[in-house]
Design a protein around this motif. Structure first.
Motif, PDB file in Angstrom:
ATOM      1  N   ILE A  78       1.043  -1.164   0.146  1.00  0.00           N
ATOM      2  CA  ILE A  78       0.096  -0.131  -0.063  1.00  0.00           C
ATOM      3  C   ILE A  78       0.927   1.291   0.165  1.00  0.00           C
ATOM      4  N   ASP A  79       0.645   2.150  -0.847  1.00  0.00           N
ATOM      5  CA  ASP A  79       1.368   3.309  -0.875  1.00  0.00           C
ATOM      6  C   ASP A  79       1.089   4.429   0.329  1.00  0.00           C
ATOM      7  N   TRP A  80       1.240   3.837   1.350  1.00  0.00           N
ATOM      8  CA  TRP A  80       1.022   4.595   2.746  1.00  0.00           C
ATOM      9  C   TRP A  80       1.680   6.009   2.860  1.00  0.00           C
ATOM     10  N   GLN A  81       1.016   6.749   3.477  1.00  0.00           N
ATOM     11  CA  GLN A  81       1.634   8.256   3.673  1.00  0.00           C
ATOM     12  C   GLN A  81       1.506   8.414   5.211  1.00  0.00           C
ATOM     13  N   GLU A  82       2.599   9.147   5.731  1.00  0.00           N
ATOM     14  CA  GLU A  82       2.371   9.458   7.194  1.00  0.00           C
ATOM     15  C   GLU A  82       1.301  10.622   7.115  1.00  0.00           C
ATOM     16  N   TRP A  83       0.796  11.017   8.421  1.00  0.00           N
ATOM     17  CA  TRP A  83      -0.538  11.968   8.289  1.00  0.00           C
ATOM     18  C   TRP A  83       0.368  13.187   8.419  1.00  0.00           C
ATOM     19  N   GLN A  84      -0.087  14.242   7.695  1.00  0.00           N
ATOM     20  CA  GLN A  84       0.150  15.599   7.562  1.00  0.00           C
ATOM     21  C   GLN A  84      -0.832  16.574   7.858  1.00  0.00           C
ATOM     22  N   HIS A  85      -0.854  17.660   8.591  1.00  0.00           N
ATOM     23  CA  HIS A  85      -1.716  18.523   8.601  1.00  0.00           C
ATOM     24  C   HIS A  85      -2.565  19.013   7.199  1.00  0.00           C
ATOM     25  N   GLN A  86      -1.948  18.548   6.163  1.00  0.00           N
ATOM     26  CA  GLN A  86      -2.769  19.148   5.008  1.00  0.00           C
ATOM     27  C   GLN A  86      -3.945  18.048   4.696  1.00  0.00           C
ATOM     28  N   TYR A  87      -3.956  16.818   5.283  1.00  0.00           N
ATOM     29  CA  TYR A  87      -5.149  16.040   5.338  1.00  0.00           C
ATOM     30  C   TYR A  87      -6.236  16.268   6.036  1.00  0.00           C
ATOM     31  N   GLN A  88      -6.053  17.313   6.701  1.00  0.00           N
ATOM     32  CA  GLN A  88      -7.369  17.684   7.498  1.00  0.00           C
ATOM     33  C   GLN A  88      -8.224  18.395   6.381  1.00  0.00           C
ATOM     34  N   ASP A  89      -7.688  18.672   5.107  1.00  0.00           N
ATOM     35  CA  ASP A  89      -8.448  19.303   4.248  1.00  0.00           C
ATOM     36  C   ASP A  89      -8.892  18.528   3.155  1.00  0.00           C
ATOM     37  N   GLY A  90      -8.644  17.066   3.311  1.00  0.00           N
ATOM     38  CA  GLY A  90      -8.656  16.139   2.335  1.00  0.00           C
ATOM     39  C   GLY A  90      -7.543  15.608   1.437  1.00  0.00           C
ATOM     40  N   SER A  91      -7.767  15.019   0.553  1.00  0.00           N
ATOM     41  CA  SER A  91      -6.476  14.191  -0.107  1.00  0.00           C
ATOM     42  C   SER A  91      -5.709  15.077  -0.878  1.00  0.00           C
ATOM     43  N   GLY A  92      -6.064  16.447  -1.259  1.00  0.00           N
ATOM     44  CA  GLY A  92      -5.430  17.088  -2.148  1.00  0.00           C
ATOM     45  C   GLY A  92      -5.347  16.764  -3.594  1.00  0.00           C
ATOM     46  N   THR A  93      -6.034  15.577  -3.987  1.00  0.00           N
ATOM     47  CA  THR A  93      -6.324  14.840  -5.263  1.00  0.00           C
ATOM     48  C   THR A  93      -7.568  14.911  -5.745  1.00  0.00           C
ATOM     49  N   ASP A  94      -8.037  14.320  -6.657  1.00  0.00           N
ATOM     50  CA  ASP A  94      -9.416  13.902  -7.122  1.00  0.00           C
ATOM     51  C   ASP A  94      -9.768  12.558  -6.502  1.00  0.00           C
ATOM     52  N   LYS A  95      -8.842  11.780  -5.707  1.00  0.00           N
ATOM     53  CA  LYS A  95      -9.114  10.677  -5.025  1.00  0.00           C
ATOM     54  C   LYS A  95      -9.762  10.723  -3.781  1.00  0.00           C
ATOM     55  N   LEU A  96     -10.424   9.663  -3.073  1.00  0.00           N
ATOM     56  CA  LEU A  96     -10.942   9.679  -1.990  1.00  0.00           C
ATOM     57  C   LEU A  96      -9.593   9.511  -0.902  1.00  0.00           C
ATOM     58  N   LEU A  97     -10.006   9.704   0.378  1.00  0.00           N
ATOM     59  CA  LEU A  97      -8.793   9.961   1.155  1.00  0.00           C
ATOM     60  C   LEU A  97      -9.285   8.851   2.160  1.00  0.00           C
ATOM     61  N   PHE A  98      -8.277   7.872   2.494  1.00  0.00           N
ATOM     62  CA  PHE A  98      -8.652   6.552   3.291  1.00  0.00           C
ATOM     63  C   PHE A  98      -7.431   6.913   4.611  1.00  0.00           C
ATOM     64  N   ILE A  99      -8.065   7.089   5.747  1.00  0.00           N
ATOM     65  CA  ILE A  99      -7.133   7.139   7.000  1.00  0.00           C
ATOM     66  C   ILE A  99      -7.509   5.976   7.860  1.00  0.00           C
ATOM     67  N   SER A 100      -6.294   5.393   8.353  1.00  0.00           N
ATOM     68  CA  SER A 100      -6.340   4.123   9.400  1.00  0.00           C
ATOM     69  C   SER A 100      -5.625   4.530  10.491  1.00  0.00           C
ATOM     70  N   ILE A 101      -6.099   4.541  11.602  1.00  0.00           N
ATOM     71  CA  ILE A 101      -5.647   4.625  12.983  1.00  0.00           C
ATOM     72  C   ILE A 101      -5.255   3.612  13.831  1.00  0.00           C
ATOM     73  N   GLY A 102      -4.165   3.579  14.528  1.00  0.00           N
ATOM     74  CA  GLY A 102      -3.831   2.286  15.064  1.00  0.00           C
ATOM     75  C   GLY A 102      -2.827   2.779  16.380  1.00  0.00           C
ATOM     76  N   TYR A 103      -2.454   1.784  16.880  1.00  0.00           N
ATOM     77  CA  TYR A 103      -1.160   1.769  17.801  1.00  0.00           C
ATOM     78  C   TYR A 103      -0.510   0.402  17.846  1.00  0.00           C
ATOM     79  N   SER A 104       0.879   0.549  18.577  1.00  0.00           N
ATOM     80  CA  SER A 104       1.421  -0.691  18.427  1.00  0.00           C
ATOM     81  C   SER A 104       1.034  -1.844  19.304  1.00  0.00           C
ATOM     82  N   THR A 105       0.534  -1.620  20.253  1.00  0.00           N
ATOM     83  CA  THR A 105      -0.013  -2.549  21.298  1.00  0.00           C
ATOM     84  C   THR A 105      -1.552  -3.162  21.086  1.00  0.00           C
ATOM     85  N   CYS A 106      -2.185  -2.576  19.824  1.00  0.00           N
ATOM     86  CA  CYS A 106      -3.377  -2.799  19.623  1.00  0.00           C
ATOM     87  C   CYS A 106      -3.534  -4.327  18.920  1.00  0.00           C
ATOM     88  N   HIS A 107      -4.396  -5.262  19.594  1.00  0.00           N
ATOM     89  CA  HIS A 107      -4.431  -6.495  18.963  1.00  0.00           C
ATOM     90  C   HIS A 107      -5.099  -6.673  17.563  1.00  0.00           C
TER      91      HIS A 107
END
Length: 732
Positions: A78-107
């Protein structure tokens, strides 16, 4: 509203899943490959890749991340990107924005990573039609809070991972937690297809969801809040303490999950010291003792698991978080100070040892330990239901044969993985627990480690007049938020109590490596005020007003500014604290959700510290030591300041009087100093510099372990109003 949302969702998924589009994410450039090679050993150690890997098929941009959790996704297709403040306003392209949030100890985060995010077909779907962003919730708590709140509103509860789809302009159209690979593929392809064919339908859905979120989370603004008068707080606080106590008791018979409620417990113990209401102490001891006797506390090596799945603390969620240890150590310190029960001291020492043994990193203290061991959740901690035999409150169980044998058995097992990421706010919170431990035990190791950690944090996270919040592998990232600055300032303000008085100011704090805790805290508080001067930032802090496992951002920022005023006397800090000291009067009945903020208000009304206190607007400090009925009060006045002696010839001056509450004592005051000062031509009797007052009495109970100090402090130019301090004595 719900009917409309479901209707649109049915429209989207009417028909079969579209064929996955070819992925454009295939090329591995040399920079990414070099980054992989530099971290090969770590990736093998973390079980991200096998030892015999030659070259991975995919490497995405997360290979450059400063989060172990994000790096663990760096070899996914997956062409993952790290979160940047710019993503608060969307993808910056004509594509949909997919965000996945987790953490290291989350099963379930790891389950979804293995099932879905490592699958090439899912990679093709995401790469073709989405900008994909992976978020470590511990690095970006505000991003996590935004979508966690949305998930709670739309689904009724929240858990991780949190997966979100937004329109290219940043409007939410779908949110959920864990999904199977088949369900997830259907969601991705369905929304991608519908966005291409009928984008207006998706935009209509986004507007409906946006209205739902706005209705359920009314905006909070500093312009709409009003300060509550002290009389209102005085009436509210006793009712709130009763509500907290009753809720804590009710939870003892409730179903799970159960959390530790550390800040409720700390607030109730403070209220106990103010009121001597034994029912508060009883409720807290019952709560904490149940935890210590359960598998949710690891009696073999120390440390608390994050929470219990059931209502009786018998089924832990086995991850261990740094902030959990810091919170519970503070609870144990206060309990030990009040009760002198050895079980609390044993747990303090054992938990600190666990943190040192498991979490110590080059740049500070790591974040967490995973629940997984050898592919089994909690496998490292299983005891064949013998946990009840481990803890004996009548002795130091860490030295018992059964605990020693259990520890030897663990050495044969696969150890859980550690999230080595160092977070500024969690490390500062842990320092607070170390300093609290020192204040009650007088164990110099805790003070020494506090200084070492704080000095390391300063050198690591403060660079070129900027403060960062996350560090890993000798790199820092992400600008500090208000919460980070506040916790770091609080830890340094607490440290400053044990430092000598400053005689001059350091000009260049950032480049001068030998600065004091007080200088660092002033610099940090000024940075915090600089941030809060922006009305948008102030409103953001006001909105972050709900406690969770950690205090609310509003609560900790308010506490930092209030403490900053107490320590320095700088009214600028009081002014900004008062800007946060506002409430929407329609929300008064929900103060239980803002308890840490209310607890600071209670301390403003009457504060009883353990073994030490500040006074004279930070120009005087006193430490107390109780040993076998003998108390030594050690005073220290800033140069140029004094307090009046116990006997004064000028009747207009307030003499210093020390006494026990409800206990008679023999008191020995130091020799007075006779001196003329600029504001008075008469000879004055006073105490200045460092001096001691000795008390001796038969101290029968908790109530008798309170020392009251009535005094008046003056400088060479002015006198402050008289003060009355109450210090609770912990024998040690």
């Amino acid at each position: 509203m719900r009917t409309i949302i479901i209707f649109f969702a049915l429209l989207i998924f009417n028909g079969s899943v579209v064929n996955a589009l070819p992925s454009s994410f295939k090329v591995i450039d040399e920079k990414r490959l070099n980054a992989f090679e530099s971290q090969r050993d770590w990736l093998i150690q973390q079980q991200v890749v096998s030892e015999n890997i030659i070259e991975p098929e995919y490497i995405n941009s997360l290979i450059f991340a400063t989060s172990p959790y994000l790096i663990s996704h760096a070899l996914q297709p997956i062409d993952w990107q790290e979160w940047q403040h710019q993503y608060q306003d969307g993808s910056g392209t004509d594509k949909l924005l997919f965000i996945s949030i987790g953490y290291s100890t989350c099963h379930w985060c790891h389950v979804m990573a293995q099932e879905s995010f490592s699958d090439p077909e899912i990679g093709k779907l995401l790469n073709a039609d989405y900008v994909s962003v992976k978020v470590d919730r511990e690095q970006w708590p505000l991003v996590d809070n935004r979508f966690k709140s949305a998930l709670e509103i739309l689904k009724g509860d929240a858990g991780w991972p949190i997966n979100v789809i937004l329109t290219p302009n940043g409007q939410l159209i779908w949110i959920d937690s864990y999904l199977s690979k088949q369900e997830f593929a259907k969601v991705l392809s369905g929304f991608a297809k519908r966005w291409k064919i009928k984008p207006k339908a998706i935009e209509a859905l986004a507007n409906q969801i946006e209205q739902k979120l706005l209705l359920d989370s009314a905006p909070i603004s500093s312009l709409k809040h009003k300060p509550l008068p002290r009389s209102t707080w005085d009436a509210l606080l006793p009712e709130l303490q009763t509500e907290i106590k009753q809720t804590l008791i009710k939870e003892q018979t409730a179903t799970g999950p159960r959390f530790f409620r550390a800040y409720w417990v700390l607030g109730l113990l403070d209220e106990y010291l103010r009121t001597d209401d034994s029912s508060l102490l009883d409720a807290v001891q019952q709560h904490v003792d149940d935890i210590l006797l359960s598998p949710t506390y690891d009696a073999i090596e120390g440390g608390f698991h994050r929470y219990a799945v059931d209502g009786k603390w018998q089924i832990p969620h086995y991850e261990k978080m740094l902030y959990t240890q810091a919170n519970m150590i503070q609870v144990l310190v206060k309990l030990y100070a009040i009760t002198k029960e050895q079980r609390y001291l044993v747990t303090i020492e054992q938990t600190h040892k666990w943190v040192n043994d498991w979490l110590t990193q080059q740049q500070g203290i790591g974040s967490a330990v995973s629940a997984m061991s050898g592919g089994v959740e909690g496998g490292y901690y299983q005891l064949d239901d013998r946990h009840s035999e481990l803890v004996d409150f009548n002795l130091d169980w860490t030295k018992s044969s059964i605990v020693k044998q259990a520890f030897q058995n663990r050495k044969k097992l696969t150890k859980p993985l550690v999230d080595e990421k160092v977070l500024l706010n969690w490390n500062s919170l842990y320092v607070v627990s170390l300093l609290a431990s020192y204040s009650v035990t007088n164990d110099e190791r805790y003070l020494l480690q506090s200084n070492q950690i704080l000095d390391g944090l300063w050198h690591t996270f403060v660079i070129d007049n900027r403060v960062y919040r996350s560090a890993f592998n000798k790199r820092v990232s992400i600008d500090a938020e208000a919460e980070d600055l506040a916790w770091f300032a609080v830890a340094n303000l607490m440290r400053s109590f044990y430092e000598p008085w400053l005689h001059s100011e350091t000009k260049d704090l950032v480049n001068n490596k030998a600065v004091s805790g007080l200088e660092q805290s002033i610099w940090l508080l000024d940075k915090l005020i600089e941030k809060l001067t922006d009305m948008n930032e102030l409103d953001k802090v006001l909105k972050l007003n709900r406690d969770g496992e950690l205090p609310s951002t509003r609560g900790v920022v308010f506490a930092a500014l209030s403490l900053g005023y107490d320590v320095t006397g700088n009214r600028k800090y009081l002014e900004f604290a008062n800007r946060l000291n506002h409430l929407d009067d329609t929300k008064i009945n929900s103060l239980i959700n803002e308890y840490t903020f209310a607890a600071v208000q209670a301390k403003r009304t009457k504060n009883i510290e353990t073994n030490h206190a500040l006074f004279a607007k930070g120009n005087g400090k006193v430490s107390a030591r109780l040993t076998n009925g003998k108390v030594e009060l050690i005073f220290s006045m800033r140069p140029g300041w004094h307090i009046n002696a116990n006997e004064v010839s000028n009747q207009k001056l307030i003499p210093t009087v020390v006494k026990f509450q409800n206990v008679e004592a023999d008191i020995t005051y130091p020799p007075m100093i006779e001196k003329k000062l600029g504001f008075n031509n008469s000879v004055l009797e006073l105490y200045e510099g460092d001096f001691r007052v000795l008390l001796q009495a038969n101290i029968p109970d908790t109530d008798g372990r309170k020392v009251i100090i009535n005094t008046q402090a003056c400088s060479n130019k002015l006198c402050l109003l008289p003060e009355s301090l109450t210090i609770f004595l912990s024998e040690g």
